[in-house]
Design a protein around this motif. Structure first.
Motif, PDB file in Angstrom:
ATOM      1  N   ILE A 195       0.827  -1.198   0.000  1.00 11.89           N
ATOM      2  CA  ILE A 195       0.000   0.000   0.000  1.00 11.89           C
ATOM      3  C   ILE A 195       0.869   1.259   0.000  1.00 11.89           C
ATOM      4  CG2 ILE A 195      -1.904  -1.169   1.141  1.00 11.89           C
ATOM      5  CD1 ILE A 195      -1.054   0.111   3.755  1.00 11.89           C
ATOM      6  N   ASP A 196       0.231   2.399  -0.154  1.00 10.71           N
ATOM      7  CA  ASP A 196       0.935   3.674  -0.161  1.00 10.71           C
ATOM      8  C   ASP A 196       1.669   3.879   1.161  1.00 10.71           C
ATOM      9  OD1 ASP A 196       1.249   6.695   0.222  1.00 10.71           O
ATOM     10  OD2 ASP A 196       0.481   6.598  -1.826  1.00 10.71           O
ATOM     11  N   LYS A 198       2.090   6.316   2.948  1.00 14.66           N
ATOM     12  CA  LYS A 198       1.450   7.189   3.938  1.00 14.66           C
ATOM     13  C   LYS A 198       0.648   6.391   4.961  1.00 14.66           C
ATOM     14  CE  LYS A 198      -2.777   8.197   1.272  1.00 14.66           C
ATOM     15  NZ  LYS A 198      -3.567   9.266   0.616  1.00 14.66           N
ATOM     16  N   PHE A 199       0.356   5.127   4.633  1.00 13.60           N
ATOM     17  CA  PHE A 199      -0.374   4.267   5.561  1.00 13.60           C
ATOM     18  C   PHE A 199       0.544   3.283   6.289  1.00 13.60           C
ATOM     19  CE2 PHE A 199      -3.965   5.399   2.688  1.00 13.60           C
ATOM     20  CZ  PHE A 199      -4.760   6.010   3.658  1.00 13.60           C
ATOM     21  N   LEU A 200       1.844   3.544   6.221  1.00 18.73           N
ATOM     22  CA  LEU A 200       2.815   2.691   6.894  1.00 18.73           C
ATOM     23  C   LEU A 200       3.831   3.550   7.626  1.00 18.73           C
ATOM     24  CD1 LEU A 200       3.635   0.357   3.862  1.00 18.73           C
ATOM     25  CD2 LEU A 200       2.337  -0.359   5.881  1.00 18.73           C
ATOM     26  N   LEU A 201       4.247   3.122   8.817  1.00 17.13           N
ATOM     27  CA  LEU A 201       5.421   3.736   9.401  1.00 17.13           C
ATOM     28  C   LEU A 201       6.626   3.342   8.543  1.00 17.13           C
ATOM     29  CD1 LEU A 201       5.175   3.370  13.304  1.00 17.13           C
ATOM     30  CD2 LEU A 201       4.383   5.216  11.826  1.00 17.13           C
ATOM     31  N   PRO A 202       7.690   4.115   8.567  1.00 16.46           N
ATOM     32  CA  PRO A 202       8.873   3.745   7.768  1.00 16.46           C
ATOM     33  C   PRO A 202       9.392   2.355   8.098  1.00 16.46           C
ATOM     34  CG  PRO A 202       9.080   5.981   8.611  1.00 16.46           C
ATOM     35  CD  PRO A 202       7.867   5.392   9.269  1.00 16.46           C
ATOM     36  N   ARG A 203       9.270   1.999   9.384  1.00 20.95           N
ATOM     37  CA  ARG A 203       9.668   0.666   9.850  1.00 20.95           C
ATOM     38  C   ARG A 203       8.499   0.087  10.654  1.00 20.95           C
ATOM     39  NH1 ARG A 203      13.380   4.233   9.689  1.00 20.95           N
ATOM     40  NH2 ARG A 203      12.563   5.166  11.620  1.00 20.95           N
ATOM     41  N   VAL A 204       7.879  -0.947  10.109  1.00 24.62           N
ATOM     42  CA  VAL A 204       6.725  -1.570  10.765  1.00 24.62           C
ATOM     43  C   VAL A 204       7.197  -2.759  11.589  1.00 24.62           C
ATOM     44  CG1 VAL A 204       4.503  -2.712  10.441  1.00 24.62           C
ATOM     45  CG2 VAL A 204       5.185  -0.842   8.897  1.00 24.62           C
ATOM     46  N   SER A 267      10.576   0.212   4.604  1.00 20.66           N
ATOM     47  CA  SER A 267      10.312   0.896   3.344  1.00 20.66           C
ATOM     48  C   SER A 267      11.401   1.959   3.197  1.00 20.66           C
ATOM     49  CB  SER A 267       8.922   1.536   3.343  1.00 20.66           C
ATOM     50  OG  SER A 267       8.673   2.168   2.104  1.00 20.66           O
ATOM     51  N   PHE A 268      12.501   1.571   2.574  1.00 18.55           N
ATOM     52  CA  PHE A 268      13.704   2.393   2.572  1.00 18.55           C
ATOM     53  C   PHE A 268      13.530   3.744   1.870  1.00 18.55           C
ATOM     54  CE2 PHE A 268      15.616  -1.999   2.818  1.00 18.55           C
ATOM     55  CZ  PHE A 268      16.036  -1.877   4.134  1.00 18.55           C
ATOM     56  N   LYS A 269      12.565   3.815   0.941  1.00 14.56           N
ATOM     57  CA  LYS A 269      12.318   5.066   0.224  1.00 14.56           C
ATOM     58  C   LYS A 269      11.171   5.871   0.833  1.00 14.56           C
ATOM     59  CE  LYS A 269      15.481   4.800  -2.990  1.00 14.56           C
ATOM     60  NZ  LYS A 269      16.559   5.806  -3.112  1.00 14.56           N
ATOM     61  N   HIS A 270      10.665   5.427   1.963  1.00 18.40           N
ATOM     62  CA  HIS A 270       9.621   6.170   2.680  1.00 18.40           C
ATOM     63  C   HIS A 270      10.132   7.589   2.934  1.00 18.40           C
ATOM     64  CE1 HIS A 270       6.724   7.261   5.773  1.00 18.40           C
ATOM     65  NE2 HIS A 270       6.085   6.112   5.623  1.00 18.40           N
ATOM     66  N   LEU A 271       9.267   8.574   2.754  1.00 19.71           N
ATOM     67  CA  LEU A 271       9.676   9.970   2.909  1.00 19.71           C
ATOM     68  C   LEU A 271      10.218  10.277   4.308  1.00 19.71           C
ATOM     69  CD1 LEU A 271       6.843  11.846   0.973  1.00 19.71           C
ATOM     70  CD2 LEU A 271       9.211  11.419   0.241  1.00 19.71           C
ATOM     71  N   LYS A 272       9.799   9.472   5.299  1.00 28.03           N
ATOM     72  CA  LYS A 272      10.230   9.724   6.662  1.00 28.03           C
ATOM     73  C   LYS A 272      11.235   8.685   7.170  1.00 28.03           C
ATOM     74  CE  LYS A 272       6.069  12.211   8.134  1.00 28.03           C
ATOM     75  NZ  LYS A 272       4.998  12.333   9.168  1.00 28.03           N
ATOM     76  N   TYR A 273      11.740   7.843   6.256  1.00 31.50           N
ATOM     77  CA  TYR A 273      12.645   6.770   6.710  1.00 31.50           C
ATOM     78  C   TYR A 273      13.875   7.330   7.413  1.00 31.50           C
ATOM     79  CZ  TYR A 273      14.992   2.315   7.010  1.00 31.50           C
ATOM     80  OH  TYR A 273      15.594   1.171   7.508  1.00 31.50           O
TER      81      TYR A 273
END
Length: 279
Positions: A195-196, A198-204, A267-273
């Protein structure tokens, strides 16, 4: 009164026997039991010595909440895939309340299950030599009476997960407990990570059940949950991986078996990673 006395004696007998077989020193074992039974100390103090129900769940949720707070979030989502009797989901509710009281992070909680027990296995990767079809049937009516804030998502995950992510999920996912037993079901559940961002923390934070072996259940990279994890990592892009949380036991007051079951979806490319968590 008589039944209470009998239960007390049985409990004393059980823990006396268990304390002698436990690798823990007696003082640690009994401290653990008393803090857990009487709910002594803070949530964090009890978590530090495993004096809490489902400590792996508690650890994952607490870690997710700390990450969320550092990122400036107020509410996140916790999920259990494979609810069965519901004891784990009830524990998640209890942990959520204590974590909110401690650090102010609120949880939206969901439990996924067929309600009808395990489905028919697909092939050898589902380890049908150990898991039986229809095992772990849920008493949904009874469970719903015991739940306070959780919501059940009932049905085959192949059909329920897509609707959940499109129409129900509102807050970033921070913790997931995977207890689906089969390779096939676990693989399907990993679609949650597609999923997008925005619906995941950078590290779940993830609790992976059934990644260890017993006398009869053999965990391996070619079957079951470990196979599902390996296949996800091999088939996903280089920017999304499910990886074991290494060295966890080194930082635990009392190392325990569940330390080996904690994984993290990255999610290594997450905007907040790369956003600092130490501000």
């Amino acid at each position: 009164m008589k039944n209470f006395g009998l239960k007390l004696l049985n409990s004393i007998y059980f823990h006396s026997k268990a304390s002698l077989l436990s690798p823990l020193p007696l003082r640690i074992y009994w401290t653990q039991i008393l803090m857990k039974k009487l709910k002594l100390g803070s949530f964090k103090q009890r978590l530090d010595i495993d004096a809490i129900n489902y400590p792996g769940y508690a650890y994952g949720m607490y870690s997710a909440a700390l990450q969320a707070k550092a990122l400036g979030l107020k509410k996140i989502t916790a999920i259990e895939f494979g609810v069965a009797s519901g004891n784990g989901l009830i524990a998640i509710e209890n942990h959520a309340t204590e974590i909110f009281n401690m650090i102010g992070i609120e949880f939206d909680i969901y439990g996924f299950d067929t309600g009808q027990g395990l489905p028919k296995p697909t092939d050898y990767k589902d380890q049908s030599y150990f898991w039986n079809e229809k095992k772990f049937v849920m008493d949904q009516i009874k469970l719903e009476k015991s739940l306070t804030i959780s919501k059940l998502v009932i049905g085959d995950i192949k059909f329920t997960l897509n609707n959940f992510t499109k129409n129900i999920l509102n807050f970033p996912i921070g913790f997931i407990a995977f207890d689906l037993d089969y390779y096939s079901s676990t693989t399907t559940s990993f679609d949650i990570f597609k999923i997008d961002d925005k619906f995941l923390l950078p590290r779940v934070e993830c609790y992976m059940d059934d990644v260890g072996s017993t006398e009869l259940l053999v965990a391996s990279e070619e079957t079951g949950v470990l196979k599902a994890i390996n296949d996800f990592n091999n088939e996903s892009s280089e920017t999304k991986k499910i990886l074991k949380k290494k060295g966890l036991s080194q930082f635990r007051t009392i190392p325990s078996f569940w330390n080996e079951k904690i994984y993290v979806f990255h999610s290594f490319k997450h905007l907040k990673y790369n956003q600092s968590l130490n501000a």
